[in-house]
Write an enzyme that holds these catalytic residues in place. Structure first.
Site, PDB file in Angstrom:
ATOM      1  NE  ARG A  11      -5.365  -4.330 -20.164  1.00  0.00           N
ATOM      2  CZ  ARG A  11      -5.685  -3.915 -21.342  1.00  0.00           C
ATOM      3  NH1 ARG A  11      -6.636  -3.219 -21.621  1.00  0.00           N
ATOM      4  NH2 ARG A  11      -5.304  -4.578 -22.294  1.00  0.00           N
TER       5      ARG A  11
ATOM      6  CG  ASP B 170      -7.510  10.396 -24.218  1.00  0.00           C
ATOM      7  OD1 ASP B 170      -6.517   9.760 -24.415  1.00  0.00           O
ATOM      8  OD2 ASP B 170      -8.681  10.094 -24.076  1.00  0.00           O
TER       9      ASP B 170
ATOM     10  CE  LYS C 167      -6.512   2.301 -25.640  1.00  0.00           C
ATOM     11  NZ  LYS C 167      -7.493   3.050 -25.688  1.00  0.00           N
TER      12      LYS C 167
ATOM     13  CE1 TYR D  56      -3.951   1.112  -0.247  1.00  0.00           C
ATOM     14  CE2 TYR D  56      -4.424  -1.229   0.802  1.00  0.00           C
ATOM     15  CZ  TYR D  56      -5.098  -0.060   0.148  1.00  0.00           C
ATOM     16  OH  TYR D  56      -6.264  -0.130  -0.412  1.00  0.00           O
TER      17      TYR D  56
ATOM     18  CD  GLU E 267      -4.811   5.199   0.653  1.00  0.00           C
ATOM     19  OE1 GLU E 267      -4.563   5.769   1.671  1.00  0.00           O
ATOM     20  OE2 GLU E 267      -5.731   4.622   0.152  1.00  0.00           O
TER      21      GLU E 267
ATOM     22  CB  THR F  47      -3.668   3.983 -22.600  1.00  0.00           C
ATOM     23  OG1 THR F  47      -3.341   3.764 -23.770  1.00  0.00           O
ATOM     24  CG2 THR F  47      -5.011   4.386 -22.357  1.00  0.00           C
TER      25      THR F  47
END
Ligand SMILES: *Cc1c(COP(=O)(O)O)cnc(C)c1O
Length: 420
Positions: A242, A207, A236, A61, A63, A233
């Site tokens: 991903r 984008d 791609k 974790y 954060e 992204t």
């Protein structure tokens, strides 16, 4: 209660622990090997990326951001995230980057959360003309929480006509203008968009989900320095794990970071961020430029070969990694073509074309991309062969024996180019 170690759960390999899931994974790997995958938004990651993503960092974790976390024990994941950030900034030449978005959609949502209030106006490309759901579609949060308007492509050329976009922007007066698309095969004039956004006093976002890899390699114009905010992204054309990322000018850094966390997401996927760092390193190698050049030249070869076979291409060709085929002249629908291709082990997706007389459920087009085939090492010669197989399949769609023959040709090709 037995501990994990006592139960030896941590040491049992997947095939033994869960044969059902292991079988699905194995079958999927075989599918990727045996099919010609031409889905424009997919790619094949390297073993190194797979290894980083399947690592113990999934246990952590973290954060917050490097050096400012809400959990202890973050020194090594900090190192991974710092490597990802430094490399991303070097690659794109941007002032700020956030590598935590779980996906392209999360990246876009974070930008809207950072810059807009519910009800504010945004202007994006129409989904049915090649835009993305997250650019203001009514079925997406971007079109439900914000006042979303769209621009399309020119009816004759199927190209984005900046004068038409400008007229729409002057009419709508949006707070945010979005450029970028999912099935637009041509370059987008980012400088022209910047000017029209400035004219109406809008923030300008690009984008580049689809083209990030091409842009990273310098084989496609970059929006950096023109757009206020850029989302992408990493899976791609970029050929990484991903996930998503956000680039911005320095003055947007703090509001973007706060929007990603704690605004939208909780703990970052540190294993994916480590895999992003690996993909960024791969993108800094000279071979990456060669790869992206080949993605483009393969798309051009595919487009030329399909045109030669009498196919209509939306905009007449491509200057990206994808071609959008208008199937109407071949008297076959998008659904039928998608299914037919599957019979000969070619994987592609049906796609709406601009001003499509049919709906999104059975549209008139099919979208074909070259990133995955190029990652396997295929070149122009293979693109010409594949175009011929596609043409022959459509022309002989009711001839079972002939389709079986085509499938054998595909098997020959895929066996020559192993995936892993
Ligand atoms: C793919 C895509 C996205 C979303 O990416 P996900 O990772 O699937 O959420 C966003 N914008 C555009 C233009 C895309 O093509």
């Amino acid at each position: 209660m037995m501990s994990l170690a006592e139960d030896s759960i941590s040491r049992v390999p997947l095939a033994q622990r869960d044969p059902e899931v292991a079988a699905a994974l194995k079958a999927e790997q075989k599918r990727q090997q045996d099919n010609l995958i031409m889905i424009a938004s997919e790619n094949l990651v390297s073993r190194a990326v797979l290894e980083a993503q399947g690592s113990v960092l999934t246990n952590k974790y973290a954060e917050g951001y490097p050096g400012a976390r809400y959990y202890g024990g973050c020194s090594y994941v900090d190192r991974a995230e710092e490597l990802a950030r430094t490399r991303a900034l070097q690659i794109f030449g941007a002032e700020h980057v956030n590598v935590q978005p779980h996906s392209g959609t999360s990246a876009n949502m974070a930008v809207y959360l950072a810059l807009l209030k519910p009800g504010d106006r945004l202007l994006g490309m129409d989904l049915s003309h090649g835009g993305h759901l997250t650019h203001g579609s009514k079925v997406n949060i971007s079109g439900r929480y914000y006042d979303a308007y769209s621009y399309g492509v020119d009816r004759g050329s199927n190209l984005i006509d900046l004068e038409q976009v400008r007229a729409r922007a002057l009419e709508v007066r949006p707070k945010l203008v979005i450029a970028g698309a999912s099935s637009y095969p041509r370059q987008i004039d980012f400088a022209g968009f910047k000017d029209l956004a400035a004219e109406v006093g809008a923030i300008f976002m690009v984008d580049m989900a689809h083209t990030a890899g091409l842009i990273a390699a310098g084989v496609h114009p970059s929006p950096v320095g023109l757009a206020d905010i850029i989302t992408a992204t990493t899976h791609k054309t970029f050929r990484g794990p991903r996930g998503g990322l956000i680039l911005s000018r320095k003055d947007y850094a703090s509001c973007i970071d706060k929007a990603v966390f704690p605004g939208l997401q909780g703990g970052p996927l540190m294993h994916v961020i480590a895999a992003k760092a690996v993909a960024f390193k791969e993108a800094q190698q000279p071979e990456f430029v060669t790869y992206q050049e080949k993605v483009l030249s393969n798309a051009k070869s595919l487009a030329a070969a399909l045109t030669e076979l009498g196919f209509d291409l939306v905009t007449g060709g491509t200057d990206t990694h994808l071609v959008l085929v208008d199937l109407r002249r071949k008297k076959i629908s998008g659904n039928e073509a998608e299914r037919l291709f599957e019979e000969v082990q070619i994987t592609a997706n049906k796609n709406i074309i601009p001003y499509d007389p049919k709906g999104a459920n059975d549209p008139s087009g099919i979208r074909l991309g070259t990133p995955t085939l190029t990652s396997r090492g295929m070149g122009s010669e293979e693109m010409v062969k594949i175009a011929a197989i596609i043409g022959a399949a459509i022309d002989n769609r009711n001839d079972r024996l002939f389709l079986d023959q085509l499938k054998k040709e595909v098997n020959l090709l895929t066996s020559e180019f192993p995936v892993y």
